[in-house]
Design a protein around this motif. Structure first.
Motif, PDB file in Angstrom:
ATOM      1  N   TYR A 166     -46.877   4.695  59.487  1.00  0.00           N
ATOM      2  CA  TYR A 166     -47.047   5.136  58.103  1.00  0.00           C
ATOM      3  C   TYR A 166     -48.390   5.838  57.990  1.00  0.00           C
ATOM      4  CZ  TYR A 166     -42.963   2.385  56.973  1.00  0.00           C
ATOM      5  OH  TYR A 166     -41.674   1.912  56.936  1.00  0.00           O
ATOM      6  N   THR A 167     -48.375   7.065  57.510  1.00  0.00           N
ATOM      7  CA  THR A 167     -49.627   7.812  57.396  1.00  0.00           C
ATOM      8  C   THR A 167     -50.471   7.215  56.264  1.00  0.00           C
ATOM      9  OG1 THR A 167     -48.629   9.416  55.871  1.00  0.00           O
ATOM     10  CG2 THR A 167     -48.623   9.988  58.210  1.00  0.00           C
ATOM     11  N   CYS A 168     -51.766   7.038  56.568  1.00  0.00           N
ATOM     12  CA  CYS A 168     -52.688   6.709  55.473  1.00  0.00           C
ATOM     13  C   CYS A 168     -52.768   7.900  54.527  1.00  0.00           C
ATOM     14  CB  CYS A 168     -54.076   6.390  56.024  1.00  0.00           C
ATOM     15  SG  CYS A 168     -54.246   4.750  56.701  1.00  0.00           S
ATOM     16  N   PHE A 169     -52.708   9.122  55.107  1.00  0.00           N
ATOM     17  CA  PHE A 169     -52.737  10.280  54.200  1.00  0.00           C
ATOM     18  C   PHE A 169     -51.446  10.279  53.391  1.00  0.00           C
ATOM     19  CE2 PHE A 169     -50.911  12.616  57.925  1.00  0.00           C
ATOM     20  CZ  PHE A 169     -51.621  12.030  58.959  1.00  0.00           C
ATOM     21  N   PHE A 170     -51.605  10.459  52.134  1.00  0.00           N
ATOM     22  CA  PHE A 170     -50.557  10.402  51.103  1.00  0.00           C
ATOM     23  C   PHE A 170     -50.179   8.962  50.738  1.00  0.00           C
ATOM     24  CE2 PHE A 170     -48.428  14.880  50.720  1.00  0.00           C
ATOM     25  CZ  PHE A 170     -49.680  15.447  50.604  1.00  0.00           C
ATOM     26  N   PHE A 179     -46.161   9.058  43.285  1.00  0.00           N
ATOM     27  CA  PHE A 179     -45.747  10.428  43.617  1.00  0.00           C
ATOM     28  C   PHE A 179     -44.964  10.509  44.928  1.00  0.00           C
ATOM     29  CE2 PHE A 179     -49.365  10.891  40.797  1.00  0.00           C
ATOM     30  CZ  PHE A 179     -48.889  11.835  39.898  1.00  0.00           C
ATOM     31  N   LYS A 180     -45.037   9.466  45.753  1.00  0.00           N
ATOM     32  CA  LYS A 180     -44.310   9.426  47.030  1.00  0.00           C
ATOM     33  C   LYS A 180     -43.640   8.074  47.178  1.00  0.00           C
ATOM     34  CE  LYS A 180     -45.777  13.428  48.380  1.00  0.00           C
ATOM     35  NZ  LYS A 180     -44.870  14.559  48.303  1.00  0.00           N
ATOM     36  N   GLN A 181     -42.560   8.041  47.954  1.00  0.00           N
ATOM     37  CA  GLN A 181     -41.934   6.783  48.350  1.00  0.00           C
ATOM     38  C   GLN A 181     -42.466   6.379  49.721  1.00  0.00           C
ATOM     39  OE1 GLN A 181     -39.754   5.194  46.221  1.00  0.00           O
ATOM     40  NE2 GLN A 181     -40.469   6.852  44.880  1.00  0.00           N
ATOM     41  N   MET A 182     -42.321   5.119  50.069  1.00  0.00           N
ATOM     42  CA  MET A 182     -42.795   4.650  51.377  1.00  0.00           C
ATOM     43  C   MET A 182     -42.100   5.429  52.508  1.00  0.00           C
ATOM     44  SD  MET A 182     -45.236   2.597  51.874  1.00  0.00           S
ATOM     45  CE  MET A 182     -46.001   1.951  53.358  1.00  0.00           C
ATOM     46  N   GLN A 202     -56.650 -11.052  53.485  1.00  0.00           N
ATOM     47  CA  GLN A 202     -56.098  -9.705  53.234  1.00  0.00           C
ATOM     48  C   GLN A 202     -54.825  -9.715  52.384  1.00  0.00           C
ATOM     49  OE1 GLN A 202     -54.882  -7.390  56.619  1.00  0.00           O
ATOM     50  NE2 GLN A 202     -53.440  -8.908  57.367  1.00  0.00           N
ATOM     51  N   ASN A 203     -54.187 -10.870  52.216  1.00  0.00           N
ATOM     52  CA  ASN A 203     -53.039 -10.899  51.306  1.00  0.00           C
ATOM     53  C   ASN A 203     -53.484 -11.074  49.865  1.00  0.00           C
ATOM     54  OD1 ASN A 203     -51.238 -10.477  53.295  1.00  0.00           O
ATOM     55  ND2 ASN A 203     -49.945 -12.261  52.832  1.00  0.00           N
ATOM     56  N   ALA A 204     -54.513 -11.922  49.669  1.00  0.00           N
ATOM     57  CA  ALA A 204     -55.030 -12.107  48.307  1.00  0.00           C
ATOM     58  C   ALA A 204     -55.760 -10.855  47.842  1.00  0.00           C
ATOM     59  CB  ALA A 204     -55.973 -13.312  48.270  1.00  0.00           C
ATOM     60  N   MET A 205     -56.558 -10.292  48.744  1.00  0.00           N
ATOM     61  CA  MET A 205     -57.352  -9.103  48.421  1.00  0.00           C
ATOM     62  C   MET A 205     -57.131  -8.058  49.515  1.00  0.00           C
ATOM     63  SD  MET A 205     -60.936 -10.638  46.950  1.00  0.00           S
ATOM     64  CE  MET A 205     -61.009 -11.476  45.353  1.00  0.00           C
ATOM     65  N   TYR A 265     -56.197  -0.203  54.050  1.00  0.00           N
ATOM     66  CA  TYR A 265     -56.839   0.932  54.708  1.00  0.00           C
ATOM     67  C   TYR A 265     -56.231   1.223  56.078  1.00  0.00           C
ATOM     68  CZ  TYR A 265     -60.224   4.249  53.074  1.00  0.00           C
ATOM     69  OH  TYR A 265     -60.797   5.395  52.536  1.00  0.00           O
ATOM     70  N   LYS A 266     -55.159   0.460  56.408  1.00  0.00           N
ATOM     71  CA  LYS A 266     -54.234   0.827  57.478  1.00  0.00           C
ATOM     72  C   LYS A 266     -52.882   0.800  56.770  1.00  0.00           C
ATOM     73  CE  LYS A 266     -57.011  -1.465  61.020  1.00  0.00           C
ATOM     74  NZ  LYS A 266     -57.004  -2.217  62.289  1.00  0.00           N
ATOM     75  N   ALA A 267     -52.196   1.918  56.768  1.00  0.00           N
ATOM     76  CA  ALA A 267     -51.015   2.030  55.900  1.00  0.00           C
ATOM     77  C   ALA A 267     -49.841   1.227  56.451  1.00  0.00           C
ATOM     78  CB  ALA A 267     -50.635   3.492  55.739  1.00  0.00           C
ATOM     79  N   GLY A 268     -48.961   0.805  55.527  1.00  0.00           N
ATOM     80  CA  GLY A 268     -47.795   0.000  55.901  1.00  0.00           C
ATOM     81  C   GLY A 268     -47.658  -1.146  54.921  1.00  0.00           C
ATOM     82  N   SER A 269     -47.489  -2.361  55.441  1.00  0.00           N
ATOM     83  CA  SER A 269     -47.260  -3.510  54.561  1.00  0.00           C
ATOM     84  C   SER A 269     -48.431  -3.729  53.605  1.00  0.00           C
ATOM     85  CB  SER A 269     -47.007  -4.776  55.389  1.00  0.00           C
ATOM     86  OG  SER A 269     -48.047  -4.966  56.307  1.00  0.00           O
ATOM     87  N   GLN A 270     -49.651  -3.435  54.055  1.00  0.00           N
ATOM     88  CA  GLN A 270     -50.816  -3.591  53.179  1.00  0.00           C
ATOM     89  C   GLN A 270     -50.733  -2.645  51.971  1.00  0.00           C
ATOM     90  OE1 GLN A 270     -54.410  -5.016  53.221  1.00  0.00           O
ATOM     91  NE2 GLN A 270     -53.004  -6.668  53.690  1.00  0.00           N
ATOM     92  N   THR A 271     -50.215  -1.451  52.199  1.00  0.00           N
ATOM     93  CA  THR A 271     -50.087  -0.476  51.103  1.00  0.00           C
ATOM     94  C   THR A 271     -49.035  -0.952  50.100  1.00  0.00           C
ATOM     95  OG1 THR A 271     -50.333   1.114  52.916  1.00  0.00           O
ATOM     96  CG2 THR A 271     -49.995   2.019  50.710  1.00  0.00           C
ATOM     97  N   GLN A 272     -47.924  -1.467  50.643  1.00  0.00           N
ATOM     98  CA  GLN A 272     -46.856  -1.960  49.760  1.00  0.00           C
ATOM     99  C   GLN A 272     -47.331  -3.167  48.954  1.00  0.00           C
ATOM    100  OE1 GLN A 272     -43.986  -2.013  53.158  1.00  0.00           O
ATOM    101  NE2 GLN A 272     -42.558  -1.172  51.662  1.00  0.00           N
ATOM    102  N   LEU A 273     -48.112  -4.021  49.610  1.00  0.00           N
ATOM    103  CA  LEU A 273     -48.643  -5.203  48.922  1.00  0.00           C
ATOM    104  C   LEU A 273     -49.552  -4.793  47.764  1.00  0.00           C
ATOM    105  CD1 LEU A 273     -49.173  -8.280  48.768  1.00  0.00           C
ATOM    106  CD2 LEU A 273     -50.984  -7.959  50.478  1.00  0.00           C
ATOM    107  N   LEU A 274     -50.440  -3.843  48.017  1.00  0.00           N
ATOM    108  CA  LEU A 274     -51.358  -3.420  46.956  1.00  0.00           C
ATOM    109  C   LEU A 274     -50.578  -2.830  45.775  1.00  0.00           C
ATOM    110  CD1 LEU A 274     -54.335  -3.150  46.089  1.00  0.00           C
ATOM    111  CD2 LEU A 274     -54.344  -0.866  47.120  1.00  0.00           C
ATOM    112  N   LYS A 275     -49.558  -2.041  46.085  1.00  0.00           N
ATOM    113  CA  LYS A 275     -48.773  -1.441  44.991  1.00  0.00           C
ATOM    114  C   LYS A 275     -48.073  -2.545  44.171  1.00  0.00           C
ATOM    115  CE  LYS A 275     -45.354   2.112  43.902  1.00  0.00           C
ATOM    116  NZ  LYS A 275     -46.050   2.775  42.811  1.00  0.00           N
ATOM    117  N   ALA A 276     -47.518  -3.526  44.864  1.00  0.00           N
ATOM    118  CA  ALA A 276     -46.833  -4.621  44.153  1.00  0.00           C
ATOM    119  C   ALA A 276     -47.825  -5.363  43.255  1.00  0.00           C
ATOM    120  CB  ALA A 276     -46.202  -5.587  45.157  1.00  0.00           C
TER     121      ALA A 276
END
Ligand SMILES: Cc1cc2nc3c(=O)[nH]c(=O)nc-3n(C[C@H](O)[C@H](O)[C@H](O)COP(=O)(O)OP(=O)(O)OC[C@H]3O[C@@H](n4cnc5c(N)ncnc54)[C@H](O)[C@@H]3O)c2cc1C
Length: 421
Positions: free
Chosen positions: A69-73, A81-84, A151-154, A158-169
């Protein structure tokens, strides 16, 4: 498997005895290039070496994840504006079209005497030239109260993937009028405008869905990339929503408590609903294990991205300490092409062109409101220097900002095709 001491620490002595131009180990046919890390730098380097050598070089790419998963975008995903799926890319084409041996595993050591990589799965992979593009790891203890177990609580995201989805949720679950906090990183770090584009995209989402919410940014830096442009956009689109605390107001004295969900900025403690902690950074750990870093980053020669510690090990992208280029996907991709050309030349005698690099960092501030900063670069006196750049201006009209955003979409399609074929 017996693992020698040098497997984990490497030495300059090994580098001196093993280096030899245009040679590969006796007893096997083709020269072998191993690339560790299938991101912006590594995937590009692997693809260019395989493509341009037309089968004359064996290329192995070691990458643990099956979807990159690209960190860019990824900030645009936070903004809606984008889907995973739009930012996920797989490695099948690199194997099937370019004949790259794609190994989904972690590299856990580099034996510079034997010129072999050790894999977490137990295998060993020999190389003549080794290219490391492992991205970043975080510096333990850089944000008091936070470590990887938090990293789950906070999330860092900054490495895209599950961390990005978690932050969005977490952003979507914020109560009306809730508080989003970010702890921004100190220099140098991956993607200088990244935290501020993220603030813009979180603000965009909140302005549409939770307009009384607040954003607090604790930033250890007095200034940041494209600051005037971001601040102009924040005032225009998100008036009153974003508060940035800089060192003049005690930001360097920031800690977090993931259990209590609080942030403490210079003694002022606030309960928050989401806390995005982006810690201080260093090169991905495998570069350190290879013994080619100065403790944080890997110093490289700007002509070909070979490390100062070992001429047969190259470091690309965020992990490299090279000079003026920002740590960006565009930079890593640009460095990878210079490196691929040099490695192919060293192994097959093909023509090597003088190194030239370029970078542009686009950011989205609001719907169709894109801004950019970029430059060209060349090597001189042991580092990469900027030879001139450009940056968006405050006060630009909406049509130009829209054109800048559309340019960034074209760039995204181009760079991901350049990486994955
Ligand atoms: C929020 C955000 C927004 C960004 N926006 C932009 C942008 O708009 N434009 C831009 O140009 N850049 C952007 N960037 C920066 C860009 O993502 C990075 O600079 C770029 O990915 C660096 O490339 P790299 O090859 O060094 O590392 P990466 O692309 O991170 O690749 C590293 C790879 O190495 C693998 N790896 C690590 N260790 C090992 C190991 N031991 N063994 C095997 N594999 C390993 C990882 O799994 C990973 O796939 C952004 C970054 C962030 C966080």
């Amino acid at each position: 498997m017996k693992i020698s001491r040098r497997l984990f620490i490497g030495t300059g002595v090994a580098a001196a005895t093993l280096s030899a131009p245009m040679v590969h180990a006796a007893g096997h046919g083709k020269p072998r290039v191993v690339v560790v890390g299938g991101g912006s730098g590594g995937a590009t380097a692997a693809r260019y070496i395989a493509k341009d050598s037309e089968g004359a070089i064996d290329v192995t790419l070691i990458e643990p994840t099956r979807t990159y998963y690209t960190c860019f975008f990824s900030n645009l995903y936070l903004g809606g504006f984008k889907q995973m799926n739009d930012i996920g890319h797989t490695y099948g084409n690199l194997a099937s079209t370019y004949g790259i041996n794609v190994v989904h595993d972690w590299a856990i050591g580099v034996d510079r005497d034997a010129k072999e990589i050790a894999l977490a799965g137990g295998g060993r992979v020999p190389y003549d030239k080794l290219i490391l593009s492992p991205g970043i790891d975080f510096i333990e203890g850089s944000v008091p109260g936070w470590d990887m177990s938090a990293q789950n609580a906070m999330p860092h995201s900054y490495k895209a993937g599950s961390q990005t989805q978690l932050l969005k949720a977490q952003i979507e679950a914020m109560p009306q009028g809730g508080v989003f906090a970010m702890v921004a990183p100190p220099n140098p770090f991956r993607c200088p405008p990244g935290p501020y584009e993220r603030i813009s995209m979180v603000a965009y989402y909140l302005s549409q869905n939770n307009p009384t919410a607040k954003i607090i940014v604790s930033d250890p830096k007095p200034k940041f990339s494209k600051q005037a442009l971001f601040e102009e956009g924040w005032a225009k689109h998100y008036s009153g929503m974003i508060e940035r605390v800089d060192p003049d107001f005690g930001s360097e004295n920031t800690s977090v408590d993931p259990g209590a969900m609080t942030i403490d900025i210079d003694g002022s403690v606030e309960k928050v609903d989401v806390c995005n902690v982006i810690p201080a950074q260093k090169a991905g750990r495998i570069a350190e294990l290879a013994g080619v870093t100065d403790g944080n980053w890997a110093p490289v020669n700007p002509e070909d991205m070979s490390t100062k510690a070992d001429p047969d090990i190259y470091v690309l992208g965020d992990a490299a300490q090279q000079g003026d280029m920002p740590k960006s996907g565009f930079s890593a991709n640009s460095q990878a092409k210079v490196c691929a050309n040099a490695v192919r030349g060293a192994l097959t005698g093909s023509r090597v062109f003088p190194a030239k690099f370029s970078n542009t960092c686009w950011s989205l501030v609001f719907e169709n409101d894109g801004i950019k900063v970029g430059a060209n670069y060349e090597p001189a006196d042991g580092k990469i220097w900027s030879t001139g750049g450009f940056v968006s201006q405050t006060g630009e009209d909406a049509a130009l900002r829209q054109a800048t955003y559309e340019e960034s979409e074209g760039w995204y399609s181009g760079i991901t095709a350049d990486m994955f074929g």
